[in-house]
Design a protein around this motif. Sequence first.
Motif, PDB file in Angstrom:
ATOM      1  N   CYS A 108      -5.950  -8.462  -1.460  1.00 55.68           N
ATOM      2  CA  CYS A 108      -5.808  -9.708  -1.718  1.00 55.68           C
ATOM      3  C   CYS A 108      -4.812 -10.088  -2.952  1.00 55.68           C
ATOM      4  O   CYS A 108      -4.964  -9.671  -3.996  1.00 55.68           O
ATOM      5  N   LEU A 109      -3.389 -10.427  -2.668  1.00 53.19           N
ATOM      6  CA  LEU A 109      -2.549 -10.927  -3.681  1.00 53.19           C
ATOM      7  C   LEU A 109      -2.855 -12.153  -4.265  1.00 53.19           C
ATOM      8  O   LEU A 109      -3.170 -13.433  -3.393  1.00 53.19           O
ATOM      9  N   ALA A 110      -3.320 -12.121  -5.330  1.00 53.16           N
ATOM     10  CA  ALA A 110      -3.654 -13.430  -6.216  1.00 53.16           C
ATOM     11  C   ALA A 110      -2.750 -13.536  -7.456  1.00 53.16           C
ATOM     12  O   ALA A 110      -3.052 -13.126  -8.468  1.00 53.16           O
ATOM     13  N   GLY A 111      -1.537 -14.150  -7.188  1.00 50.48           N
ATOM     14  CA  GLY A 111      -0.547 -14.481  -8.081  1.00 50.48           C
ATOM     15  C   GLY A 111       0.189 -13.180  -8.671  1.00 50.48           C
ATOM     16  O   GLY A 111       0.305 -12.832  -9.851  1.00 50.48           O
ATOM     17  N   TYR A 112       0.153 -12.082  -7.621  1.00 53.44           N
ATOM     18  CA  TYR A 112       0.792 -10.967  -7.985  1.00 53.44           C
ATOM     19  C   TYR A 112       2.363 -10.998  -7.664  1.00 53.44           C
ATOM     20  O   TYR A 112       2.885 -11.152  -6.471  1.00 53.44           O
ATOM     21  N   MET A 113       3.038 -10.983  -8.864  1.00 54.28           N
ATOM     22  CA  MET A 113       4.475 -11.242  -8.716  1.00 54.28           C
ATOM     23  C   MET A 113       5.637 -10.276  -8.502  1.00 54.28           C
ATOM     24  O   MET A 113       6.518  -9.959  -9.214  1.00 54.28           O
ATOM     25  N   ARG A 114       5.176  -9.547  -7.378  1.00 54.32           N
ATOM     26  CA  ARG A 114       6.052  -8.103  -6.734  1.00 54.32           C
ATOM     27  C   ARG A 114       5.970  -8.298  -5.329  1.00 54.32           C
ATOM     28  O   ARG A 114       5.053  -8.606  -4.714  1.00 54.32           O
ATOM     29  N   LEU A 115       7.204  -8.148  -4.821  1.00 55.09           N
ATOM     30  CA  LEU A 115       7.501  -7.813  -3.278  1.00 55.09           C
ATOM     31  C   LEU A 115       6.849  -6.439  -3.206  1.00 55.09           C
ATOM     32  O   LEU A 115       7.176  -5.620  -3.830  1.00 55.09           O
ATOM     33  N   LEU A 116       6.216  -6.325  -1.913  1.00 57.09           N
ATOM     34  CA  LEU A 116       5.665  -5.120  -1.549  1.00 57.09           C
ATOM     35  C   LEU A 116       6.857  -4.162  -0.653  1.00 57.09           C
ATOM     36  O   LEU A 116       7.316  -4.769  -0.128  1.00 57.09           O
ATOM     37  N   SER A 117       6.850  -2.912  -1.313  1.00 59.45           N
ATOM     38  CA  SER A 117       7.657  -2.219  -0.359  1.00 59.45           C
ATOM     39  C   SER A 117       7.152  -2.042   1.149  1.00 59.45           C
ATOM     40  O   SER A 117       6.034  -2.187   1.513  1.00 59.45           O
ATOM     41  N   PRO A 118       7.937  -1.587   2.068  1.00 59.97           N
ATOM     42  CA  PRO A 118       7.517  -1.510   3.482  1.00 59.97           C
ATOM     43  C   PRO A 118       6.299  -0.357   3.530  1.00 59.97           C
ATOM     44  O   PRO A 118       5.396  -0.423   4.259  1.00 59.97           O
ATOM     45  N   GLU A 119       6.531   0.637   2.807  1.00 52.01           N
ATOM     46  CA  GLU A 119       5.393   1.623   2.599  1.00 52.01           C
ATOM     47  C   GLU A 119       4.357   0.963   2.310  1.00 52.01           C
ATOM     48  O   GLU A 119       3.247   1.582   2.784  1.00 52.01           O
ATOM     49  N   PHE A 120       4.105   0.151   1.305  1.00 51.28           N
ATOM     50  CA  PHE A 120       2.763  -0.549   0.876  1.00 51.28           C
ATOM     51  C   PHE A 120       2.092  -1.277   2.189  1.00 51.28           C
ATOM     52  O   PHE A 120       1.205  -1.192   2.445  1.00 51.28           O
ATOM     53  N   VAL A 121       2.991  -2.134   2.652  1.00 52.34           N
ATOM     54  CA  VAL A 121       2.737  -2.940   3.910  1.00 52.34           C
ATOM     55  C   VAL A 121       2.212  -1.993   5.023  1.00 52.34           C
ATOM     56  O   VAL A 121       1.172  -2.168   5.544  1.00 52.34           O
ATOM     57  N   ARG A 122       2.848  -0.885   5.220  1.00 53.37           N
ATOM     58  CA  ARG A 122       2.424  -0.044   6.333  1.00 53.37           C
ATOM     59  C   ARG A 122       1.196   0.747   5.904  1.00 53.37           C
ATOM     60  O   ARG A 122       0.353   0.926   6.992  1.00 53.37           O
ATOM     61  N   ALA A 123       0.836   0.638   4.808  1.00 50.48           N
ATOM     62  CA  ALA A 123      -0.361   1.302   4.328  1.00 50.48           C
ATOM     63  C   ALA A 123      -1.557   0.797   4.772  1.00 50.48           C
ATOM     64  O   ALA A 123      -2.682   1.102   4.799  1.00 50.48           O
ATOM     65  N   PHE A 124      -1.568  -0.666   4.879  1.00 44.92           N
ATOM     66  CA  PHE A 124      -2.507  -1.739   5.008  1.00 44.92           C
ATOM     67  C   PHE A 124      -2.276  -2.462   6.188  1.00 44.92           C
ATOM     68  O   PHE A 124      -1.717  -3.814   5.882  1.00 44.92           O
ATOM     69  N   PRO A 125      -1.996  -2.122   7.356  1.00 44.42           N
ATOM     70  CA  PRO A 125      -1.499  -3.197   8.455  1.00 44.42           C
ATOM     71  C   PRO A 125      -2.257  -4.000   8.865  1.00 44.42           C
ATOM     72  O   PRO A 125      -3.691  -4.161   8.967  1.00 44.42           O
ATOM     73  N   HIS A 126      -1.771  -5.555   8.680  1.00 44.83           N
ATOM     74  CA  HIS A 126      -2.519  -6.789   8.711  1.00 44.83           C
ATOM     75  C   HIS A 126      -3.863  -6.701   7.999  1.00 44.83           C
ATOM     76  O   HIS A 126      -5.087  -7.182   8.220  1.00 44.83           O
ATOM     77  N   ARG A 127      -3.673  -6.080   6.702  1.00 46.21           N
ATOM     78  CA  ARG A 127      -4.925  -5.991   5.828  1.00 46.21           C
ATOM     79  C   ARG A 127      -4.394  -6.431   4.408  1.00 46.21           C
ATOM     80  O   ARG A 127      -4.987  -5.828   3.418  1.00 46.21           O
ATOM     81  N   ILE A 128      -3.389  -7.103   4.360  1.00 47.40           N
ATOM     82  CA  ILE A 128      -2.963  -7.623   3.072  1.00 47.40           C
ATOM     83  C   ILE A 128      -2.726  -9.166   3.292  1.00 47.40           C
ATOM     84  O   ILE A 128      -1.887  -9.622   4.097  1.00 47.40           O
ATOM     85  N   LEU A 129      -3.482  -9.944   2.335  1.00 46.67           N
ATOM     86  CA  LEU A 129      -3.220 -11.440   2.378  1.00 46.67           C
ATOM     87  C   LEU A 129      -2.382 -11.755   1.102  1.00 46.67           C
ATOM     88  O   LEU A 129      -2.582 -11.139  -0.037  1.00 46.67           O
ATOM     89  N   ASN A 130      -1.840 -12.998   0.995  1.00 47.95           N
ATOM     90  CA  ASN A 130      -1.262 -13.672  -0.028  1.00 47.95           C
ATOM     91  C   ASN A 130      -1.570 -15.107   0.063  1.00 47.95           C
ATOM     92  O   ASN A 130      -1.377 -15.649   1.204  1.00 47.95           O
ATOM     93  N   ILE A 131      -1.382 -15.675  -1.252  1.00 49.61           N
ATOM     94  CA  ILE A 131      -1.714 -17.233  -1.213  1.00 49.61           C
ATOM     95  C   ILE A 131      -0.243 -17.679  -1.725  1.00 49.61           C
ATOM     96  O   ILE A 131       0.011 -17.213  -2.809  1.00 49.61           O
ATOM     97  N   HIS A 132       0.214 -18.880  -1.143  1.00 51.13           N
ATOM     98  CA  HIS A 132       1.227 -19.350  -1.827  1.00 51.13           C
ATOM     99  C   HIS A 132       1.278 -20.826  -1.595  1.00 51.13           C
ATOM    100  O   HIS A 132       0.719 -21.645  -0.851  1.00 51.13           O
ATOM    101  N   PRO A 133       1.627 -21.471  -2.959  1.00 55.24           N
ATOM    102  CA  PRO A 133       1.647 -22.889  -2.962  1.00 55.24           C
ATOM    103  C   PRO A 133       2.492 -23.717  -2.330  1.00 55.24           C
ATOM    104  O   PRO A 133       2.786 -24.761  -3.060  1.00 55.24           O
TER     105      PRO A 133
END
Length: 209
Positions: free
Chosen positions: A87-112
């Motif tokens: 869960c990204l909670a005010g995480y101010m970094r864009l994730l690399s494709p490798e990071f996204v692939r490590a947790f397929p559909h297992r990463i959430l973000n909240i945007h205001p």
Amino acid sequence: MSQSKKLGILLSGRGSNFEAIADAIESGRLDAEIAIVISNRADAPGLETAKRRGLNTKLIPSRGRVREEHDAEVVAALKEAQADLVCLAGYMRLLSPEFVRAFPHRILNIHPSLLPAFAGLEAQKQAVDYGAKVSGCTVHFVDEHLDHGPIVLQKTVPVLDSDDAHTLSLRILEQEHIGYAEAIQLVLSGAIEVEGRRTVRRTGKAEGK
Ligand code: GRF
């Protein structure tokens, strides 16, 4: 009885969404446990709060690091903590494709904001400046594009004539604190599935608690 799913929380700042998630777990509204809280910034107040709450924390500084290298370290820490959902909670970094692939559909973000309106920084100011009459927050799966993946849920708030970015932010933040825990529960319960850009209710499966 099945074991609670494990969350990995990533933050860079204040950490009020992280706290709302921790509170929802404590009060039994969310069936999960926080396995690790990771900050990329030493001065993030959220990191201190997590320590105070007795949670497992880790500082992985990002300044001056190559994104892929930093991300690999974060992924390793999340895997070591056996995080089921990130869960990204005010995480101010864009994730690399490798990071996204490590947790397929297992990463959430909240945007205001109500995506796809007002992606990026200062979303609340963007909404006021644009003259939007309604805004809110979006919880979405993360892909490698900024504020872009399939939407899990959105909450709306009115934009009042008297609003500035600050007052609108406060109104949206209240909904963020409600919506993030709800979205996590939805995902962990298996009640929704991703179909292309959309998330849809699984038919024939009750929303688990
Ligand atoms: C929130 O407005 C969230 O929507 C955005 O960053 C802010 C983080 O606030 N992604 P906090 O650190 O959770 O208090």
